[in-house]
Design a protein around this motif. Structure first.
Motif, PDB file in Angstrom:
ATOM      1  N   SER A   2       0.833  -1.199   0.000  1.00 36.83           N
ATOM      2  CA  SER A   2       0.000   0.000   0.000  1.00 36.83           C
ATOM      3  C   SER A   2       0.870   1.253   0.000  1.00 36.83           C
ATOM      4  O   SER A   2       2.042   1.219   0.398  1.00 36.83           O
ATOM      5  CB  SER A   2      -0.926   0.012   1.208  1.00 36.83           C
ATOM      6  OG  SER A   2      -0.173   0.126   2.404  1.00 36.83           O
ATOM      7  N   SER A  62       0.566   3.908   1.853  1.00 28.78           N
ATOM      8  CA  SER A  62       0.894   4.329   3.223  1.00 28.78           C
ATOM      9  C   SER A  62       2.049   3.511   3.787  1.00 28.78           C
ATOM     10  O   SER A  62       2.919   4.049   4.487  1.00 28.78           O
ATOM     11  CB  SER A  62      -0.335   4.196   4.120  1.00 28.78           C
ATOM     12  OG  SER A  62      -0.799   2.858   4.140  1.00 28.78           O
ATOM     13  N   MET A  94       5.237   4.837   2.257  1.00 31.96           N
ATOM     14  CA  MET A  94       5.601   6.123   2.841  1.00 31.96           C
ATOM     15  C   MET A  94       6.176   5.953   4.244  1.00 31.96           C
ATOM     16  O   MET A  94       7.171   6.595   4.597  1.00 31.96           O
ATOM     17  CB  MET A  94       4.393   7.046   2.851  1.00 31.96           C
ATOM     18  CG  MET A  94       3.915   7.454   1.460  1.00 31.96           C
ATOM     19  SD  MET A  94       2.407   8.449   1.466  1.00 31.96           S
ATOM     20  CE  MET A  94       2.987   9.922   2.323  1.00 31.96           C
ATOM     21  N   ASP A  95       5.554   5.096   5.041  1.00 29.89           N
ATOM     22  CA  ASP A  95       6.046   4.872   6.407  1.00 29.89           C
ATOM     23  C   ASP A  95       7.447   4.278   6.405  1.00 29.89           C
ATOM     24  O   ASP A  95       8.315   4.697   7.191  1.00 29.89           O
ATOM     25  CB  ASP A  95       5.093   3.946   7.165  1.00 29.89           C
ATOM     26  CG  ASP A  95       3.755   4.596   7.452  1.00 29.89           C
ATOM     27  OD1 ASP A  95       3.673   5.838   7.382  1.00 29.89           O
ATOM     28  OD2 ASP A  95       2.784   3.867   7.743  1.00 29.89           O
ATOM     29  N   GLY A 146       4.978   8.714  -2.411  1.00 33.48           N
ATOM     30  CA  GLY A 146       3.582   8.320  -2.314  1.00 33.48           C
ATOM     31  C   GLY A 146       2.717   8.961  -3.388  1.00 33.48           C
ATOM     32  O   GLY A 146       1.845   8.303  -3.968  1.00 33.48           O
ATOM     33  N   ARG A 163       0.692   7.024  -6.238  1.00 37.95           N
ATOM     34  CA  ARG A 163      -0.759   7.204  -6.185  1.00 37.95           C
ATOM     35  C   ARG A 163      -1.335   7.693  -7.517  1.00 37.95           C
ATOM     36  O   ARG A 163      -2.423   7.277  -7.933  1.00 37.95           O
ATOM     37  CB  ARG A 163      -1.107   8.204  -5.081  1.00 37.95           C
ATOM     38  CG  ARG A 163      -2.569   8.621  -5.038  1.00 37.95           C
ATOM     39  CD  ARG A 163      -3.481   7.429  -4.750  1.00 37.95           C
ATOM     40  NE  ARG A 163      -4.867   7.812  -4.794  1.00 37.95           N
ATOM     41  CZ  ARG A 163      -5.597   7.932  -5.899  1.00 37.95           C
ATOM     42  NH1 ARG A 163      -5.026   7.705  -7.084  1.00 37.95           N
ATOM     43  NH2 ARG A 163      -6.867   8.270  -5.846  1.00 37.95           N
TER      44      ARG A 163
END
Length: 201
Positions: free
Chosen positions: A111, A113, A116-117, A142, A146
């Protein structure tokens, strides 16, 4: 708005930690560019295709996601054939195609997120020394991931509009409006990010 490029599933890649997938992709890229033996590169390409399809993505969707990049790889391979040799062209094609499929497999099972994390965690040590701002880099990555589906969707809308009007679909008449629309979206997104204070000016 379209969803991201990740799909739900329980394949081995889905269950692997994000850091492990990124390390695996990095190691595979190094290995692919070190090796020039087609007896290794051809099986590596086949294995990459199997790994990509094992994510649970349908064949048609899998091909749709990578067809433009693979077409570019084919052009690069053709140039190597013209200026070097058939062996060099096959090496380039197998090497880059395998890397594209591996990257697509990682993207399909991770994903935005999570990407990004993980990037934020990996860059935090560099941020302490003032080299980068981890949150800004992860946000940029991200956004790229996206909005790749959005760009492809816009391209499809432009080509459909050309066909509906009886106009020939040519690179110049499709890419120019696509670039203009993408730049407008980028300006809108940048203003929204700045208005919410997500990054420093």
């Amino acid at each position: 708005m379209l969803n991201g490029l990740d799909i739900e599933g329980d394949s081995p890649l889905h269950l692997m930690p994000v850091r492990g997938k990124l390390v695996l992709l990095f190691a595979a890229a190094i290995g692919l560019f070190i090796v020039s033996d087609l007896r290794i590169l051809v099986p590596a390409l086949g294995l990459s295709a199997i790994l990509y399809l094992s994510t649970g993505i349908g064949f048609r969707e899998a091909l749709r996601r990578v067809r433009f990049v693979l077409f570019t790889v084919l052009l690069v391979a053709a140039a190597n054939y013209a200026f070097h040799s058939l062996h060099e062209a096959l090496v380039v094609f197998c090497r880059l195609s395998a890397l594209v499929l591996l990257a697509a497999a990682v993207t399909a099972t991770t994903s935005i997120s999570a990407f990004m994390d993980e990037i934020t965690r990996l860059l935090t040590p560099l941020e302490r020394f003032g080299f980068v701002r981890a949150a800004d880099v992860s946000l940029a990555v991200g956004l790229v991931i996206r909005f790749v589906p959005e760009i492809f969707a816009r391209y499809g809308e432009i080509t459909d509009a050309h066909r509906a009007r009886g106009l020939p679909v040519r690179p110049l008449t499709t890419l120019v409006p696509l670039i203009i629309l993408t730049l407008k979206d980028a300006d809108t997104i940048a203003m929204a990010i700045d208005a919410r204070g997500f990054r420093r000016h």
